[in-house]
Design a protein around this motif. Structure first.
Motif, short mmCIF file in Angstrom:
data_model
loop_
_atom_site.label_atom_id
_atom_site.label_comp_id
_atom_site.label_asym_id
_atom_site.label_seq_id
_atom_site.Cartn_x
_atom_site.Cartn_y
_atom_site.Cartn_z
N TYR A 53 4.34 14.14 -3.16
CA TYR A 53 3.84 12.86 -2.93
C TYR A 53 3.61 12.81 -1.35
N ALA A 54 2.12 12.22 -1.20
CA ALA A 54 1.53 12.10 0.24
C ALA A 54 1.25 10.81 0.51
N ILE A 67 -2.38 5.68 -5.67
CA ILE A 67 -1.82 4.53 -5.51
C ILE A 67 -2.07 3.67 -4.15
N GLN A 68 -2.67 2.62 -4.44
CA GLN A 68 -3.18 1.64 -3.33
C GLN A 68 -1.77 1.00 -3.07
N LEU A 69 -1.33 0.96 -1.47
CA LEU A 69 -0.33 0.64 -1.11
C LEU A 69 -0.37 -0.57 -0.01
N PRO A 70 0.42 -1.51 0.29
CA PRO A 70 0.21 -2.70 1.34
C PRO A 70 -0.19 -1.80 2.50
N ALA A 76 -1.14 6.25 -1.42
CA ALA A 76 -0.32 7.36 -1.92
C ALA A 76 -0.90 8.22 -2.77
N LEU A 77 -0.81 9.64 -2.66
CA LEU A 77 -1.42 10.63 -3.39
C LEU A 77 -0.22 11.17 -4.12
N SER A 125 9.58 5.06 1.26
CA SER A 125 8.94 6.37 2.02
C SER A 125 8.78 7.73 0.91
N PRO A 126 7.88 8.56 1.18
CA PRO A 126 8.21 9.95 0.22
C PRO A 126 9.28 10.48 0.03
N ASP A 127 10.18 10.52 1.01
CA ASP A 127 11.36 11.16 0.71
C ASP A 127 12.29 10.26 0.05
#
Length: 935
Positions: free
Chosen positions: A661-662, A578-581, A586-587, A619-621
């Motif tokens: 999630y990374a 996933i491409q993020l700003p 994100a993987l 955030s991932p968490d």
């Protein structure tokens, strides 16, 4: 028993041989002679009478023979003596002398005594004696007639003499002129002969006594032997036993033979003679000479135990049992029993056929329908039935069935074919056929009942459909066909055809029942496979539509991926890039428990949720916490009132999922990782070091119960490779998890310097278990860094006057990056964002430009209040800035940080400044900028 079969009365059969009964002492005889009523006594008396008669006859015969021999000897001896005396020298002269008696008497007595005769008498032709044993008779006239001797011939007669009846021989004494000068008479009385015979009588009596003694001893010995062999039974009992056994032996309906060890037939009852068709005089002959079959004769003389071994004897079927008699202290022989089972042959044949068919059906249960594949199941049916049931077997199914659909049309495709030879004339596998209405296949498909063609040469309608191929079928030797519809659960899917050829029997009605059972078994498996194919196709289609079709274009990571579905079917593993700003990426790797449509649908829901949460720039968490709440809500919704929508127990549909999630930032070179019940990632550093970062693990999704999720931040050098995977990559029944992890570590260490695609291939080749029992999702990402030359940052004071200088510096930076064509748009967007941060935000305020594939403008401040676009009224002086940003930027949005927020906007590098509309004022943009500068 009162009387025993024995020589001695009072003998007790219970007393062993060689021992004495009770009361018998050493000097006391415990036996007594047999009575005349016993068989032994009668035998003894009979032998005694025989011996006496034999002795009398033998004595008489001996006396007569001895007397006759004595008389004969007397004739010869007297004649020889007479002739010898008459011819002796001096006899003639003595008879011519004046006193013959003086000369002849001494000589005659000497001869008489020497020869043992009774008398020697010499006399003249007138009959006056010259000599005689009795001197008083000398000179007396001789009695009797002597005509023949007087004629010169000797003669022998038996006559009365003065000494008694005697054998008398008279010989003449002749002179030179053959004139009788005198006669010599020599005789032996019969008393002498009888006395000689009497002397032989003692020997005869002694021989008779000896024979009597031997006979008595023989009777005793034979009696004792009989006593042992008959076990003390009386003759009447023996006779009764013999009669009973003989009656049973010959009246039995079972043949009985007794065969000696050398193959001689010792005994055969009437039934055995009838069953074997033996002649009446078969007993005592060799079995090999009685015309029996060699196999049967060999079995009867084998001498080994045999139990109910079936043999053919002519048109009869005999069950033969053989038992050796050596265990019963008998002569080496065998007892053979024969049971006629001819009438059971037909029943046994039918039973054997039924048994073979039952065995066929039993084996079919384990060998047909082992997979959920339509073609494989059809092949299992044909392979199982050839050659056990038919020489050729084929399955034709509607083409829509092979695709997992419902029956459509009448065109069938040959799905499976098995034959005993390869040059058969049947249609090959894969051929499409629309059978004519008169063919057995079309009839069976139309009526749903089996069609039996026992004789294909009769010219029924099946030959008219394809005459040329029908001729080849008949020429190939195929003579019988059986067609059975393939139907299960009311769905008619095709037909199965069976063919027989060569010397096999044509199909019968009973074969039809067997074929129906076999095809019914295969039909259920084919229908299950059809349904599975349909569901699998639907699930695969759904899964493919839910999984990413590729990775987005981005500059932060070089990404390679693999997805391998499990053999059991579609699963719930997924991955995402996933491409993020802010040029971040994100993987995501996740796994939904189970297989099938439910797992695929749940995976789609979770993947969509991850995209949505990622769009919020969480955030991932935080993202995993929200995802855990979503899964818990899904579980609660699916439980409902305890039943699923289709009435099944909903507990089985409770969702279980894991996720990793990374989030990677190429500007900072940092990755933030969080996981919920998922295996941790693997890391391959540029120097070849492979490791497994210790990412804190949280409970799987749906089981967190609101617990916080911990993250791990990693500083990654450029060129590091982050490996994300699902548990299907490591799970193997033949090894434990630690072994799989070590194998993955070694593979990564050997893959240093390779591209992500090569690393994916190496991991699957070395680590992936075969066969895979679960889905496998593998994601390999190699990091890149966005260097300082692509990043520009400024701190902005909270002063409206600081907007213009920052804007000018941004324009200069864009020109340095070669993005002058986007300068006006970027200045406008930055002016709006900086102005809002100065007016509504809180310090510190910071501006950052990122030159990645496009231009990214970021304005950060210390306030967590996010701006919201609104539609301004015509009379409003403000409220149009964010609307303008949304119109000019490719994307824009807000993300929150630990100390505030960041508002960002992305512009395409090819994007030109906003062109003025026709008739519009060309200075509109400049006017707006001037207004913002005057603030």
């Amino acid at each position: 028993m009162k009387r025993r079969f024995g020589l001695f009365q009072g003998w007790d059969a219970s007393v062993p041989a060689g021992s004495s009964p009770a009361g018998a002492g050493p000097g006391r005889s415990w036996w007594r002679p047999p009575g005349v009523r016993t068989v032994a006594g009668q035998m003894f008396l009979l032998q005694l009478v025989i011996l006496l008669l034999f002795g009398a006859v033998a004595g008489t015969t001996l006396v007569l023979q001895a007397r006759g021999a004595g008389l004969n000897e007397a004739r010869h001896r007297t004649l020889a003596t007479a002739v010898s005396f008459a011819d002796s020298p001096g006899t003639l002269d003595a008879m011519r002398s004046p006193d013959p008696t003086a000369v002849l008497q001494p000589r005659a007595e000497a001869i008489r005594k020497a020869t043992g005769v009774d008398y020697v008498v010499a006399f003249n032709p007138a009959g006056i004696r010259w000599t005689h044993p009795v001197p008083q008779l000398i000179g007396k006239h001789v009695l009797g007639s002597f005509e023949e001797p007087l004629r010169g011939h000797a003669r022998t007669v038996t006559s009365d003499t003065p000494v008694g009846v005697a054998v008398d021989s008279t010989a003449p004494v002749l002179d030179a002129r053959h004139t009788v000068v005198g006669l010599v008479s020599v005789g032996i009385t019969t008393r002498s002969i009888e006395a000689q015979v009497a002397r032989q009588l003692p020997l005869l009596l002694a021989a008779g006594c000896g024979a009597l003694l031997l006979a008595t001893t023989g009777v005793v010995l034979v009696n004792r032997r009989l006593r042992r062999q008959t076990r003390g039974l009386e003759p009447a009992e023996l006779r009764r036993m013999y009669d009973h056994h003989d009656a049973v032996l010959h009246a039995a309906r079972e043949g009985v033979l007794i065969v000696a060890a050398d193959g001689t037939l010792l005994l055969a009852n009437d039934e055995a003679l009838r069953l074997l068709r033996l002649p009446a005089d078969a007993e005592g002959r060799q079995l090999a000479d009685l015309g029996l079959a060699p196999s049967l004769a060999e079995l009867l003389t084998a001498g080994r135990p045999v139990t109910d071994e079936v043999c053919e004897a002519g048109d009869r079927l005999l069950a033969v049992s053989v038992r050796p008699t050596t265990a019963h202290d008998c002569a080496p022989s065998s007892v053979v029993t024969l049971l006629d089972t001819t009438e059971l042959r037909a029943v046994a044949g039918r039973a054997a056929v039924a048994q073979r068919r039952l065995r066929l059906l039993y084996d079919a249960m384990s060998r047909i329908g082992t997979t959920l594949d339509v073609r494989r199941t059809a092949e299992e049916l044909t392979r199982f039935t050839v050659p056990r049931f038919a020489e050729y077997a084929c399955v034709d199914l509607l083409d829509s069935i092979l695709r997992g659909g419902e029956p459509e049309g009448t065109t069938m495709r040959r799905t499976a074919l098995t034959a005993v030879d390869s040059d058969h004339p049947l249609y090959p596998v894969g051929s499409l056929t629309d059978f004519a209405s008169q063919t057995p296949q079309a009839i069976g498909m139309g009526t749903g009942v089996p069609v039996l063609e026992p004789d294909l040469s009769r010219g029924t309608g099946w030959q008219q459909y394809d005459p040329a191929n029908a001729s080849r079928i008949l020429a190939h030797g195929i003579h019988s066909m059986l067609v059975v519809p393939v139907r299960a659960r009311g769905v008619l899917m095709g037909v199965a055809s069976f063919w027989r050829s060569a010397d096999t029997e044509p199909f019968e009605q009973e074969d039809m029942a067997v074929a129906e059972e076999l095809v019914a078994r295969a039909a259920v498996a084919i229908d299950n496979a059809r349904r599975y194919t349909r569901e699998h196709t639907t699930a695969v289609t759904l899964q493919r539509s839910l999984l990413p079709r590729g990775v987005p274009d981005q500059s932060a990571l070089d990404v390679a991926y693999r997805y391998l579905p499990a053999q059991a079917g579609v699963g719930g593993d997924w991955f995402d890039v996933i491409q993020l700003p802010g040029a971040r990426v994100a993987l995501v790797v996740g796994d939904v428990v189970g297989h099938g449509l439910h797992a695929a649908a749940t995976m789609g829901r979770l993947r969509t949720a991850v995209h949505n949460f990622s769009a919020l720039d969480l955030s991932p968490d935080e993202l995993l916490v929200h995802l855990d709440e979503l899964v818990s809500r899904i579980d609660s919704d699916e439980r409902g009132d305890g039943t699923a929508g289709d009435g099944r127990d909903a507990v089985a549909d409770v969702t279980g999922a894991t996720c990793l999630y990374a989030l990677y930032d190429p500007v900072a070179g940092r990755a933030t990782i969080a996981r919920a019940g998922h295996p941790g990632p693997a890391l391959l550093l540029p120097d070849g070091t492979a490791a497994f970062p210790d990412v804190p693990v949280s409970p799987p999704l749906g089981l967190g119960d609101g617990m916080p999720v911990e993250t791990l931040e990693l500083e990654l050098p450029e060129g590091s490779q982050l490996v994300l995977y699902t548990d299907g990559l490591l799970e193997d029944r033949r090894r434990d998890l630690d072994t799989g992890l070590e194998l993955l570590r070694d593979t990564l260490a050997e893959s240093a310097g390779r591209a992500p695609e090569a690393v994916c291939t190496a991991i699957l080749d070395a680590v992936l278990p075969a066969p895979t029992i679960d889905d496998v999702a593998l994601l390999v990402a190699r990091t890149r860094l966005l260097g300082p030359e692509h990043v520009a940052e400024w701190d902005v004071l909270r002063d409206p006057a600081a907007v213009a200088p920052v804007r000018a510096e941004c324009a200069a930076t864009l020109d340095a990056w070669g993005l002058g064509n986007a300068g006006y748009t970027a200045e406008l967007i930055l002016s709006e964002l900086i102005t809002n941060a100065v007016r509504y935000g809180a310090p510190p305020i910071r501006v950052r430009l990122l030159h990645d594939r496009g231009l990214i403008c970021e304005v950060a401040d210390g306030s967590s209040t996010a701006p919201h676009p609104r539609r301004a009224a015509a009379t409003d002086e403000g409220g149009r800035g964010l609307f303008l940003v949304a119109q000019l930027a490719t994307r824009w949005g807000t993300r929150y940080t630990a100390r505030g927020k960041v508002i960002w906007a992305e512009l395409s590098p090819q994007e030109e400044g906003p062109a003025p509309a026709a008739g519009a004022d060309a200075d509109t943009t400049e006017d707006i900028l001037d207004q913002w500068e005057s603030i």
